[in-house]
Design a protein around this motif. Structure first.
Motif, PDB file in Angstrom:
ATOM      1  N   SER A 463      20.374  22.125 103.762  1.00  0.00           N
ATOM      2  CA  SER A 463      21.579  21.366 103.450  1.00  0.00           C
ATOM      3  C   SER A 463      22.738  22.314 103.170  1.00  0.00           C
ATOM      4  O   SER A 463      22.555  23.450 102.735  1.00  0.00           O
ATOM      5  N   CYS A 464      23.951  21.844 103.426  1.00  0.00           N
ATOM      6  CA  CYS A 464      25.123  22.700 103.361  1.00  0.00           C
ATOM      7  C   CYS A 464      26.231  21.988 102.599  1.00  0.00           C
ATOM      8  O   CYS A 464      26.455  20.785 102.798  1.00  0.00           O
ATOM      9  N   LEU A 465      26.899  22.701 101.709  1.00  0.00           N
ATOM     10  CA  LEU A 465      27.997  22.128 100.965  1.00  0.00           C
ATOM     11  C   LEU A 465      29.155  23.087 100.905  1.00  0.00           C
ATOM     12  O   LEU A 465      28.991  24.302 101.042  1.00  0.00           O
ATOM     13  N   GLU A 523      27.653  19.624 108.479  1.00  0.00           N
ATOM     14  CA  GLU A 523      26.607  18.760 109.030  1.00  0.00           C
ATOM     15  C   GLU A 523      25.855  19.461 110.158  1.00  0.00           C
ATOM     16  O   GLU A 523      24.639  19.325 110.290  1.00  0.00           O
ATOM     17  N   LEU A 524      26.592  20.215 110.984  1.00  0.00           N
ATOM     18  CA  LEU A 524      25.943  20.933 112.064  1.00  0.00           C
ATOM     19  C   LEU A 524      25.035  22.028 111.523  1.00  0.00           C
ATOM     20  O   LEU A 524      23.920  22.239 112.024  1.00  0.00           O
ATOM     21  N   ALA A 525      25.490  22.740 110.489  1.00  0.00           N
ATOM     22  CA  ALA A 525      24.673  23.795 109.896  1.00  0.00           C
ATOM     23  C   ALA A 525      23.383  23.232 109.300  1.00  0.00           C
ATOM     24  O   ALA A 525      22.343  23.894 109.305  1.00  0.00           O
ATOM     25  N   ARG A 538      24.649  28.538 117.316  1.00  0.00           N
ATOM     26  CA  ARG A 538      24.841  27.088 117.328  1.00  0.00           C
ATOM     27  C   ARG A 538      26.208  26.720 116.745  1.00  0.00           C
ATOM     28  O   ARG A 538      26.904  25.853 117.281  1.00  0.00           O
ATOM     29  N   LEU A 539      26.598  27.371 115.681  1.00  0.00           N
ATOM     30  CA  LEU A 539      27.892  27.064 115.076  1.00  0.00           C
ATOM     31  C   LEU A 539      29.041  27.461 115.996  1.00  0.00           C
ATOM     32  O   LEU A 539      30.046  26.742 116.099  1.00  0.00           O
ATOM     33  N   CYS A 540      28.902  28.586 116.683  1.00  0.00           N
ATOM     34  CA  CYS A 540      29.957  29.008 117.607  1.00  0.00           C
ATOM     35  C   CYS A 540      29.966  28.177 118.879  1.00  0.00           C
ATOM     36  O   CYS A 540      30.924  28.233 119.647  1.00  0.00           O
TER      37      CYS A 540
END
Length: 700
Positions: A463-465, A523-525, A538-540
């Protein structure tokens, strides 16, 4: 035309030896009607004065050879007329007739009609043609055939105009030489001219390098790289700066015997080679090769010249773009870190994506800075603008940020000094920046933000915040407005957690809210692969998929526990100058600590080295010294001694001489410590030494 034994022409009553009488019997006198007599054995064709007028040639311009009239008969018209006459000669016809156009000395085209009688011998072999030529302008002026002809001409003119406009419009979007080639290969492009093969070469240092040929399998051996002085049509065009129209297969074979055998295999019957000229110099050559075609009309030549000019401009623009792109990419690569240093206790991934539009260069950057005491600095920033100036400012700013951080300044001081530097650089650019000082031993991260995006924190569950970081003005602006105070935000990075720093090019889209872009990135991370390199890719992928006019930088820092140095104890003592009691207390602290931490076997070495470093600091500086003693556990268990002072002068070895008392301190440090070094700190320096000390269970 065949004759009876009496020698009379079958088409009339006059003898065969009086061709004029034969035609007068057929047609009578006609306005502007000339007569000709063509001896097929000698190839000579005589004409009367009226025929000269019809062809618009003066008697002295005509030498009784039909090929001399070629300058008055357009190539395509001449080929069509030759085909009609040849067909009549071969199929046994007695007469033929044809309308064709001639080009007058004024440049205007005029309709003409010819009628001929073919005289043959007893074997049927044609020996002579006698006939008439006349001005057919009035006759065809309003006839259905003329109207159809004019309609066809207008349709052809519209088609060629549309071809030029369409190709020019497509070339306007070509950014690279490859884009230009793709436009020319497009089935909706030059192929409408009927060309079956295409070749294009670029002029480079006195040679022509072939950059395109088609279709597949049509490459001619030996033409990949040719000299300008060689006997090839492309070379000739470069030398003369004039188009070369090869109108027949015989012309090709005679003019270029070395090339012809390969061209003949392709079934080529005509070709047009066009010089691509920009700023009065040849930059390339375009060759269009045709099958089942002979000759080029004036209209076709005009179209080809116009297209050649448009292609040359687009090609030069593409070459300039690629040169600028190479320069920009070289500058960008020189300004960004060439390699990312390995940092014990952390895994790092970085990415940079250039803009899809513009010069493919910008002011975005990242950096990773190893710092003393198991710390690491992570920097992400963006200089205003997307040009070489932005990249140059970025490079300078990255270097000074790295220098200030390596000197040991606090994160807030690093930002303030960098802002002052950028302001004094006398540039109109400002920069946003985020600087993170991570202690990999404890996981404590100090963050300072100068007008930049907040960082993201990815937990161990994926999860990412978004982390809210208090910030100051962008670098350069804060110095200009005298607001150099940058607040520091602290967070704890647990083992397995990842700190994500990026520039706005990764999340910003035209017309979309920046906060929405940050949420989409988080959300993507959360659903991306856990492997750090795959996560970065993936992020790039966001930028790779949408393109855009802004570059993007990404830095991921994940804390590990395997190799991270962890403190197993820490003691510190302040030693003032001219204070023997403080020095004695420091020595007592070191002696007690090394025995308590299980380093008894090396106690004497550690005490001797520590005492030497402390004494050196007190003797050669005007201030006090701070002694820190700690145990680091990781791959090896180590005991570390740090001695900080306020002097920036670095210690150096000196030759003590045979009877010298001083000058042996650093020699002892070098011999007894497993590793030692000197680190710049914000207001001075730190001399450190490490000793490998096995754990108690290892000794037992």
């Amino acid at each position: 035309m065949e004759h009876d034994p009496a020698g009379q022409c079958r088409c009339g009553q006059q003898p065969a030896g009086e061709p004029a009488g034969c035609f007068l019997a057929l047609y009578g006198a006609a306005l502007r009607t000339g007569r000709f007599d063509w001896d097929l054995d000698t190839g000579l064709m005589t004409m009367d004065a009226t025929a000269h007028e019809v062809f618009d040639v003066r008697p002295e311009q005509y030498d009784n050879r039909p090929e001399t009239l070629a300058f008055r008969v357009p190539t395509v018209e001449g080929h069509r007329l030759d085909q009609i006459v040849s067909h009549a000669l071969k199929d046994g016809s007695e007469t033929y007739g044809a309308y064709f156009r001639i080009r007058c000395h004024t440049g205007a085209l005029r309709w003409t009609h010819t009628q001929g009688c073919i005289q043959r011998d007893e074997t049927g072999r044609p020996r002579r043609i006698v006939g008439l030529v006349r001005d057919a302008t009035r006759e065809l002026g309003d006839s259905p055939a003329a109207l159809r002809e004019r309609a066809d001409e207008e349709a052809e003119r519209r088609r060629t105009t549309s071809l030029v406009q369409g190709t020019t419009a497509a070339l306007a979007h070509a950014r690279t030489v490859r884009d230009v080639i793709d436009v020319l290969r497009d089935t909706h492009g030059l192929a409408h001219l009927g060309a079956s093969n295409l070749v294009m070469g670029l002029v480079e240092a006195g040679r022509i390098r072939l950059v395109a040929e088609g279709p597949a399998g049509s490459f001619v051996p030996g033409t990949r790289l040719t000299g300008v002085d060689e006997d090839y049509p492309m070379s000739e065009v470069v030398r003369t700066l004039a188009p070369r129209y090869i109108e027949t297969a015989d012309d090709f074979a005679e003019s270029y015997p070395l090339l012809w055998p390969h061209i003949d295999e392709l079934g080529i019957t005509a070709a047009a080679y066009l010089p691509l000229i920009a700023q009065a110099r040849p930059i390339g050559v375009l060759g269009l090769l045709y099958q089942d075609k002979t000759g080029f009309t004036e209209e076709e030549r005009n179209v080809l010249v116009a297209l050649g000019s448009s292609i040359a401009q687009s090609l030069q623009r593409a070459m300039f773009y690629e040169q600028e792109k190479d320069l920009a990419q070289g500058l960008q690569q020189a300004m960004l870190p060439r390699t990312i240093p390995g940092v014990p206790g952390a895994e790092i991934a970085v990415r940079y994506r250039s803009a899809a539009l513009g010069r493919d260069i910008g002011g975005d950057w990242y950096d990773v800075i190893p710092l003393p005491g198991g710390h690491v600095g992570a920097v992400i920033g963006d200089v205003q603008g997307h040009d070489t100036h932005a990249a140059a400012v970025m490079g300078q700013l990255r270097i000074v940020l790295r220098a200030y951080a390596a000197e040991g300044h606090t994160p807030a001081t690093v930002m303030a000094r960098a802002s002052t530097f950028l302001h004094e650089l006398d540039t109109d650019r400002f920069a946003t920046c985020l600087y993170a000082d991570a202690d990999l031993t404890t996981g404590v991260v100090q963050l300072v933000r100068a007008g930049h995006l907040d960082p993201l924190l990815q937990r161990t569950d994926g999860s990412c915040l978004r982390i809210s970081v208090d910030g100051g003005l962008p670098l350069g602006l804060s110095a200009e407005f005298g607001r150099l105070d940058y607040p520091v935000t602290t967070l704890e990075l647990d083992p397995g957690q990842t700190l994500l720093l990026c520039t706005d090019g990764l999340v910003e889209e035209p017309g979309a809210d920046l906060d929405d872009g940050m949420r989409a990135l988080a959300e993507l991370a959360a659903v991306a692969p856990r492997d750090l390199q795959r996560l970065a890719d993936r992020l790039c992928g966001i930028v790779d998929g949408r393109g855009g006019d802004d570059d993007a930088a990404l830095l991921l820092l994940r804390r590990h526990t395997v190799d991270a140095p962890r403190s197993g104890g820490r003691l510190q003592q302040h030693v003032a100058p001219s204070d023997p009691e403080a020095l004695a207390e420091a020595r007592h602290m070191i002696r007690a600590a090394v025995r308590a931490w299980g380093a008894g076997e090396r106690a004497d070495e550690i005490e001797l080295v520590a005492d030497e470093v402390i004494t050196n600091a007190l003797m050669h500086t005007d201030g006090s010294a701070v002694v820190t003693l700690r145990v680091l556990t990781g791959t090896d268990r180590r005991l570390r001694v740090d001695v900080e002072d306020s002097s920036s002068a670095l210690p150096r070895r000196r030759d003590a001489g045979e009877s010298g008392v001083s000058g042996r301190g650093l020699l002892l440090v070098d011999r007894l410590a497993d590793v030692w070094g000197v680190e710049a700190r914000g207001g001075g320096k730190c001399v450190w030494c490490e000793f490998i000390v096995p754990a108690r269970e290892e000794r037992e």
